[in-house]
Scaffold this motif. Structure first.
Motif, PDB file in Angstrom:
ATOM      1  N   THR A  85      20.828  22.212  16.497  1.00 19.25           N
ATOM      2  CA  THR A  85      21.539  21.422  17.500  1.00 19.25           C
ATOM      3  C   THR A  85      22.717  22.215  18.046  1.00 19.25           C
ATOM      4  N   LEU A  86      22.863  22.171  19.359  1.00 15.00           N
ATOM      5  CA  LEU A  86      23.956  22.868  20.035  1.00 15.00           C
ATOM      6  C   LEU A  86      25.035  21.869  20.436  1.00 15.00           C
ATOM      7  N   VAL A 108      26.552  25.903  16.903  1.00 11.60           N
ATOM      8  CA  VAL A 108      25.168  25.568  16.563  1.00 11.60           C
ATOM      9  C   VAL A 108      25.109  25.235  15.083  1.00 11.60           C
ATOM     10  N   GLU A 109      24.493  24.083  14.779  1.00  7.45           N
ATOM     11  CA  GLU A 109      24.242  23.748  13.378  1.00  7.45           C
ATOM     12  C   GLU A 109      22.737  23.615  13.207  1.00  7.45           C
ATOM     13  N   SER A 110      22.212  24.205  12.166  1.00  4.44           N
ATOM     14  CA  SER A 110      20.770  24.128  11.942  1.00  4.44           C
ATOM     15  C   SER A 110      20.491  23.675  10.521  1.00  4.44           C
ATOM     16  N   ARG A 111      19.376  22.997  10.387  1.00  8.52           N
ATOM     17  CA  ARG A 111      18.910  22.597   9.058  1.00  8.52           C
ATOM     18  C   ARG A 111      17.396  22.477   9.136  1.00  8.52           C
ATOM     19  N   SER A 154      22.374  23.339   5.385  1.00 11.00           N
ATOM     20  CA  SER A 154      22.667  23.565   6.796  1.00 11.00           C
ATOM     21  C   SER A 154      23.285  24.949   6.972  1.00 11.00           C
ATOM     22  N   ARG A 155      23.153  25.478   8.176  1.00 16.45           N
ATOM     23  CA  ARG A 155      23.841  26.722   8.545  1.00 16.45           C
ATOM     24  C   ARG A 155      24.563  26.473   9.865  1.00 16.45           C
ATOM     25  N   CYS A 156      25.569  27.296  10.136  1.00 14.43           N
ATOM     26  CA  CYS A 156      26.272  27.112  11.411  1.00 14.43           C
ATOM     27  C   CYS A 156      26.654  28.443  12.042  1.00 14.43           C
TER      28      CYS A 156
END
Lengths: 438, 161
Positions: B121-122, B113-116, B83-85
């Protein structure tokens, strides 16, 4: 569109074999809709706990399968479950999830009102229905009540259809797990407390139910969370008291033998539980003062018997589970073939020390929250299964572990704790209740 | 830093804390907490009790340590892919300062914002930092993250808001 399963009893039955199930039970949206129409109508589905609606007029809006319903306290001593729609235009009658409506439900659209048992109380400008035959209409009957409702020691279940067994026949011996959870209160009473956790899962609801008695996954899937906990705790200073959080996480990393010997008890109609002799909840520290309260309430022998049960997950088929030793209930709300909402509810043991509720809500956030590392471990494998099942290389999911040809007729048996017998039991029940009204 | 932190130093601290998370410098981040520090993400609006009401997170330094070690563990399949944020913050506001006790409270509205993989997703949150100075350095006694939709059905949040 050509219907593959609707009305096709044979095709549905063919999905479940003794030791494997077809992937469509997890993937196929038509089957999901048939589950809502049949499985979730012919079985007793958990609605809520009556402590959520303590006063007359209190309501709680939820679902039974795909059906929006309201649990409402209609008299001081009874709870009704009503379909959540106005009989006039269909408007859902509640906005908030819970609250108090006073003496009447009042539709926000045209102010039709209904008594707490759902019957029609009033319509503005009612003369407009004179001589129209309104009394014979569906609307005149008011809000439709769920046909069968049973309140078992505070746990309210509903059954939508007239098909399917009565409450006692459906659950049978399985009710002993609810009994044990309630009996853990010195007052013999539970209350919903400590908030609810709601976690969206992009997978089929049955993956969560299958996982409840899957004891060959914790030491693997939870190596990352429980295993890391064990490693971190190794560097704690000698003699340091093990924190509650470590007591909760670490047992997930227990070896196979621990789970083999704990046993699984299998009941009729898809119910069953892990942790017959012991479980991951067995070795929690004693809560000061609690045993004395239990002894005073029940006598020493009975108190020991109640607290000696350490059942892990009890599956109440099809979609709810309780953990008696830590007073948690998880409900797997089906949303679509590949979408499930998991709700995790905590209970206070009335009359017991607050530290028990503290442990319950800690367990809930450490294991069941959308932010839980144990939850992340599980959801990852469910979602990978949901994706992997698209593979045409093999259309079947294997549930063969420790299968014995003579098991289908057996009742109330205890198996090796790593058996997939309870998963097979669930799928036998799945076929039974899916096809019984076809 | 002088004997008491200026407002700007408090603001810089909170901004830097988010940067450490964005850059996943999690050892440095954990060191920002006092030994008795907590990270709290309530599940109810206006929640006052972290013990008898559950939370999305209420973690002491031990639990945060477990979480950080897990994120980099080889067996952590939910971080494969990782994941990244990203934190997008308003300027932190200093709501309380008690120079005598060296206790400070800041309030920071933010989007997180977290992304994977292909998903992003915000989240929107109000973040309250309770800071103290320990040996002249600012430390976090409590970081409280109030998600605007804390009581909604959420998907996984694997990193730190």
């Amino acid at each position: 569109m050509i219907s593959k399963y609707r009305g096709n009893r044979q095709a549905i039955s063919a999905l479940v074999r003794e030791t494997e199930v077809h992937r469509d039970v997890y993937l196929d949206q038509e089957l999901f809709e048939l589950e809502m129409e049949h499985l979730f109508a012919n079985t007793w589905i958990y609605v809520g706990h009556d402590s959520q609606v303590p006063k007359v007029g209190d309501y709680y809006a939820t679902t039974i399968g795909a059906q929006p319903v309201i649990m409402v306290r209609d008299t001081p001593d009874s709870v009704k479950v009503l379909y959540n729609r106005c009989p006039h235009k269909g408007t859902r009658l509640t906005g908030d999830t819970c609250g108090n409506v006073g003496r009447f439900f009042r539709c926000p659209y045209h102010a039709w009102t209904f008594r707490l048992d759902g019957s029609l109380a009033g319509i503005p400008l009612k003369g407009g229905y004179d001589n129209t035959g309104f009394a014979e209409s569906h609307s005149a009957r008011g809000m439709t009540a769920v046909r069968h409702v049973h309140n078992y020691r505070g746990f309210v279940f509903g059954k939508l259809s007239d098909v399917g067994p009565g409450f006692d026949e459906f659950f049978g011996e399985a009710l002993s797990s609810i009994d044990n959870m309630v009996d853990r209160s010195p007052a013999g009473k539970l209350e919903v407390a400590g908030g609810v956790l709601r976690y969206r899962h992009d997978c089929n609801w049955k993956m969560l139910v299958d996982n409840l008695t899957d004891t060959c996954h914790p030491m693997i899937a939870h190596q990352s969370s429980a295993g890391t906990t064990v490693d971190v705790w190794k560097s704690a200073p000698a003699g340091a008291k093990k924190p509650m959080a470590v007591e909760i996480y670490a047992p997930f990393a227990s070896p196979y033998e621990f789970f083999q010997t704990m046993g699984i008890r299998i009941w009729d109609n898809g119910h069953g539980h892990t942790g017959v002799s012991h479980s991951i909840h067995s070795d929690y520290s004693a809560v000061p003062g609690y045993f004395d309260q239990m002894k005073a309430a029940y006598g020493e022998e009975r108190a020991k018997a109640i607290l000696g049960e350490n059942r892990h997950n009890t599956v109440y088929f099809p979609n709810v589970t309780v953990k008696g030793p830590i007073q948690l209930l998880r409900l797997f709300k089906p949303v679509a073939a590949n979408k499930t909402l998991v709700e995790s509810w905590a209970f206070r043991l009335v009359g017991a020390p607050d530290m028990l509720l503290e442990r319950t809500v800690m367990y809930n956030r450490l294991v069941n929250a959308p932010t839980s590392i144990v939850g992340h471990d599980d959801l990852e494998v469910y979602e990978r299964a949901q994706a992997g099942l698209a593979s045409n290389g093999n259309e079947w999911v294997n549930i063969q572990r420790l299968y014995a040809a003579d098991e289908p007729g057996q009742r109330n048996v205890v198996t090796d704790g790593t058996s997939e017998g309870q998963m097979r039991n669930q799928f036998r029940a799945w076929t039974k209740f899916m096809t019984m009204s076809l | 830093m002088g004997t008491v932190p200026t407002d700007q130093q408090l603001i810089d601290f909170v901004v830097r804390e988010a940067r450490l998370l964005d850059q996943q410098r999690l050892e440095d981040w954990l060191n920002l907490f006092t030994e008795d520090g907590h990270y709290w993400m309530p599940v109810e609006r206006g929640q006052t009790d972290p013990k008898l009401t559950t939370s999305l997170m209420y973690e002491d330094k031990l639990l945060l340590r477990i979480r950080i070690d897990r994120l980099k563990g080889k067996a952590t399949h939910s971080q494969s892919p990782k994941s990244r944020c990203h934190h997008m913050m308003q300027t932190p506001q200093v709501d309380e300062r008690d120079d005598g006790q060296q206790h400070y409270v800041t309030w920071t509205p933010m989007h997180y914002v977290e992304s994977r993989a292909d998903e992003q997703t915000l989240y929107a949150a109000w973040v309250t930092h309770h800071l103290i100075t320990v040996d002249g350095a600012l430390k976090i006694r409590l970081k409280r993250v109030d998600l605007i939709n804390c009581d909604a059905a959420l998907g996984s949040i694997q990193l730190f808001v």
